[in-house]
Write an enzyme that holds these catalytic residues in place. Sequence first.
Site, mmCIF file in Angstrom:
data_model
loop_
_atom_site.group_PDB
_atom_site.id
_atom_site.type_symbol
_atom_site.label_atom_id
_atom_site.label_comp_id
_atom_site.label_asym_id
_atom_site.label_seq_id
_atom_site.Cartn_x
_atom_site.Cartn_y
_atom_site.Cartn_z
ATOM 1 N N ARG A 210 0.920 -1.345 0.191
ATOM 2 C CA ARG A 210 -0.460 0.276 0.202
ATOM 3 C C ARG A 210 0.247 1.247 0.273
ATOM 4 O O ARG A 210 1.124 2.175 -0.688
ATOM 5 C CB ARG A 210 -0.941 -0.210 1.472
ATOM 6 C CG ARG A 210 -1.877 -1.309 1.134
ATOM 7 C CD ARG A 210 -2.849 -1.246 2.424
ATOM 8 N NE ARG A 210 -3.706 -1.812 2.395
ATOM 9 C CZ ARG A 210 -4.078 -2.926 3.666
ATOM 10 N NH1 ARG A 210 -3.634 -3.159 4.765
ATOM 11 N NH2 ARG A 210 -4.695 -3.927 3.488
ATOM 12 N N PHE A 226 -11.417 -3.132 -5.364
ATOM 13 C CA PHE A 226 -11.803 -4.483 -4.421
ATOM 14 C C PHE A 226 -11.218 -3.490 -3.460
ATOM 15 O O PHE A 226 -10.277 -4.241 -2.344
ATOM 16 C CB PHE A 226 -11.129 -5.799 -4.581
ATOM 17 C CG PHE A 226 -11.494 -6.184 -5.385
ATOM 18 C CD1 PHE A 226 -12.642 -7.336 -6.321
ATOM 19 C CD2 PHE A 226 -10.471 -6.220 -6.920
ATOM 20 C CE1 PHE A 226 -13.235 -7.800 -6.956
ATOM 21 C CE2 PHE A 226 -11.167 -6.644 -8.211
ATOM 22 C CZ PHE A 226 -12.176 -7.588 -8.367
ATOM 23 N N SER A 249 -17.973 -4.614 -3.525
ATOM 24 C CA SER A 249 -20.030 -6.001 -3.289
ATOM 25 C C SER A 249 -19.901 -5.699 -1.683
ATOM 26 O O SER A 249 -21.109 -5.611 -2.404
ATOM 27 C CB SER A 249 -19.073 -6.973 -3.898
ATOM 28 O OG SER A 249 -18.381 -7.894 -3.870
ATOM 29 N N CYS A 338 -3.882 -12.879 -4.944
ATOM 30 C CA CYS A 338 -3.668 -13.775 -3.528
ATOM 31 C C CYS A 338 -3.873 -15.786 -4.577
ATOM 32 O O CYS A 338 -3.808 -16.095 -2.937
ATOM 33 C CB CYS A 338 -4.071 -13.673 -2.461
ATOM 34 S SG CYS A 338 -5.912 -13.660 -3.337
#
Length: 394
Positions: A210, A226, A249, A338
């Site tokens: 990040r 996401f 979502s 991942c």
Amino acid sequence: MKKIILNKGKDKAAWQLHPWVFSGAIKSTVDHPKNGDIVAVFNNEDEFIAYGMYNAKSRVAVRLLEWDPSKEINEQWWRARVAKAVNKRLALLNEENDTLRLIFAEADFLPGLIADKYADYISIQVHAAGTESVKDIIVDELVQLLHPKGIYERSDLKSREYEGLPDSNGKRYGEVPPEFVEIVENGIHYQVNIVEGQKSGFYCDQRENRAITARYAKDKKVLDCFCYSGGFTLNAFRQGAQSVTSVDSSALAIETLKSNVQKNGFAADKHSAVQSDVNKYLRELGEQGEKFDLIVLDPPKYAPSRSTLEKASRAYKDLNRRGLLLLNSGGILATFSCSGAMDIETFKQVIAWAALDAGKEIQYIYQFCQPEDHPVRASFPEGEYLKGLLVRVV
């Protein structure tokens, strides 16, 4: 001690310190070991290899723990292993980071055990029958080492079903965590839902990635896909992003993200939080002619096993193609997988195909990996699951 005898020629991996013995490698058992029992593993010539945890219900029939025959797998052994894993991570904790992974299963020679520290609370996951039998010892040792306000278990994993274990969720020590625990990562404050959030509450494996991605965010228009509770979004704002659109979502994720943006004092008018299927939203953005300078694609695990890799590769390619189409010339794509079944070279090829289909020329400018608290044990390469690429559109 109860024994496991391996078939001839099926002992090589165990000698090389790989922690898994599959059921097909076992020739016979001695003294009827039960699921969760500690067993001694021998080769076909009756030579001792290692001690491990047995489970006839699992495809991984023995999870190896100790290769020194003079050691005894007792309470002190478990306490020492937990302490070793925790103590080597303490240097990573500081006023800018109070959240990390304390124990990473096989990588820390503690198969079937995950422990994460979130500020003053610890979240654990247990997914092996042998580890389940010593859970109270593990919890007590974590208390002695770190003195948390509470330890909460989130063992609702599919893998427990394969081990013949029911789900096990709830307080194991101290206080039940509040609905939101405030943590700090990279100097940014988050509210984390340990009890009901995804996985154990927060994805601390992306901490360093990040920060690296955010270096490219200053004065840029950013799209975070996401987004979950906003790790990439918040780091981008901290580095001076012009605007960020965050997509997920999950309604809970979006509400948590909005709260995190407000908590850190970032301008709400520069942020757009969208609850939507990401692929659908990317199509809509393309139809609207939207463009971005920096896009983050951090999807869930598309390839849980090698048998699903081909299908997953198509999904990764389509997702990244849509992302690349939305980037300005010179724009940056931070894209991740991942899926342990997908290695970095395969992932590079998938992104290359996505760029070809999108009609974009790209450069790989950085390769992401797991942070220090998610180490990869040399004898257990399966522990390397997180990989990513920083891609520039030429």
